[in-house]
Scaffold this motif. Structure first.
Motif, PDB file in Angstrom:
ATOM      1  N   ASP A 152       0.844  -1.207   0.000  1.00  0.00           N
ATOM      2  CA  ASP A 152       0.000   0.000   0.000  1.00  0.00           C
ATOM      3  C   ASP A 152       0.871   1.245   0.000  1.00  0.00           C
ATOM      4  O   ASP A 152       2.011   1.223   0.459  1.00  0.00           O
ATOM      5  CB  ASP A 152      -0.924   0.013   1.224  1.00  0.00           C
ATOM      6  CG  ASP A 152      -2.018  -1.031   1.143  1.00  0.00           C
ATOM      7  OD1 ASP A 152      -2.257  -1.548   0.038  1.00  0.00           O
ATOM      8  OD2 ASP A 152      -2.619  -1.330   2.184  1.00  0.00           O
ATOM      9  N   LYS A 153       0.314   2.309  -0.508  1.00  0.00           N
ATOM     10  CA  LYS A 153       1.003   3.598  -0.538  1.00  0.00           C
ATOM     11  C   LYS A 153       0.289   4.564   0.395  1.00  0.00           C
ATOM     12  O   LYS A 153      -0.943   4.645   0.384  1.00  0.00           O
ATOM     13  CB  LYS A 153       1.025   4.178  -1.971  1.00  0.00           C
ATOM     14  CG  LYS A 153       1.740   3.301  -2.971  1.00  0.00           C
ATOM     15  CD  LYS A 153       3.209   3.230  -2.662  1.00  0.00           C
ATOM     16  CE  LYS A 153       3.911   2.343  -3.678  1.00  0.00           C
ATOM     17  NZ  LYS A 153       5.166   1.857  -3.235  1.00  0.00           N
ATOM     18  N   HIS A 154       1.064   5.285   1.170  1.00  0.00           N
ATOM     19  CA  HIS A 154       0.507   6.267   2.093  1.00  0.00           C
ATOM     20  C   HIS A 154      -0.123   7.412   1.300  1.00  0.00           C
ATOM     21  O   HIS A 154       0.501   7.955   0.391  1.00  0.00           O
ATOM     22  CB  HIS A 154       1.612   6.806   3.001  1.00  0.00           C
ATOM     23  CG  HIS A 154       1.133   7.817   3.968  1.00  0.00           C
ATOM     24  ND1 HIS A 154       0.340   7.503   5.045  1.00  0.00           N
ATOM     25  CD2 HIS A 154       1.334   9.155   4.030  1.00  0.00           C
ATOM     26  CE1 HIS A 154       0.077   8.600   5.719  1.00  0.00           C
ATOM     27  NE2 HIS A 154       0.662   9.627   5.119  1.00  0.00           N
ATOM     28  N   LYS A 155      -1.347   7.744   1.639  1.00  0.00           N
ATOM     29  CA  LYS A 155      -2.030   8.842   0.959  1.00  0.00           C
ATOM     30  C   LYS A 155      -1.750  10.139   1.682  1.00  0.00           C
ATOM     31  O   LYS A 155      -1.812  10.205   2.906  1.00  0.00           O
ATOM     32  CB  LYS A 155      -3.531   8.568   0.915  1.00  0.00           C
ATOM     33  CG  LYS A 155      -3.866   7.383   0.039  1.00  0.00           C
ATOM     34  CD  LYS A 155      -5.336   7.115  -0.015  1.00  0.00           C
ATOM     35  CE  LYS A 155      -5.550   5.955  -0.953  1.00  0.00           C
ATOM     36  NZ  LYS A 155      -6.647   5.138  -0.626  1.00  0.00           N
ATOM     37  N   THR A 156      -1.426  11.157   0.935  1.00  0.00           N
ATOM     38  CA  THR A 156      -1.193  12.479   1.499  1.00  0.00           C
ATOM     39  C   THR A 156      -2.239  13.433   0.946  1.00  0.00           C
ATOM     40  O   THR A 156      -3.038  13.067   0.077  1.00  0.00           O
ATOM     41  CB  THR A 156       0.203  13.006   1.138  1.00  0.00           C
ATOM     42  OG1 THR A 156       0.263  13.235  -0.273  1.00  0.00           O
ATOM     43  CG2 THR A 156       1.303  12.025   1.522  1.00  0.00           C
TER      44      THR A 156
END
Length: 99
Positions: free
Chosen positions: A92-96
């Motif tokens: 997963d990729k961290h959402k900013t």
């Protein structure tokens, strides 16, 4: 090794069966994931061994010292991160606010 290895002199006499802590009353993510195989990674888990957490607030129970720790201690940290963040996977990729 992400941490200094001066403690490894102690580990020459380390016996998991003798040193493995009873974590049945601990309320932290580390205690949920910890096995005797992982127990030897004491640089990361010591905070969760020494501090059982709060009975009503699940704490993390471990600490990654640096970015390399996430690779070295992947087998321990990935399940803890997933549990603490409701299923967050290593892919997963961290959402900013920018994404």
């Amino acid at each position: 090794m992400p941490f200094g290895d001066t403690h490894n002199n102690f580990k020459l006499n380390f016996k998991v069966e003798k040193e493995y802590s009873d974590l049945t009353k601990h309320n932290n993510h580390m205690a949920k994931v910890l096995t005797k195989d992982i127990f030897t990674q004491d640089d990361v888990i010591q905070i969760g061994i020494d501090n059982p957490g709060h009975p009503f607030i699940m704490t993390v129970g471990c600490m990654a010292g640096d970015e390399e720790s996430y690779k070295v201690f992947k087998d321990l940290l990935d399940p803890i991160i997933s549990d603490h963040h409701s299923g967050y996977k290593p892919t997963d990729k961290h959402k900013t606010s920018r994404t």
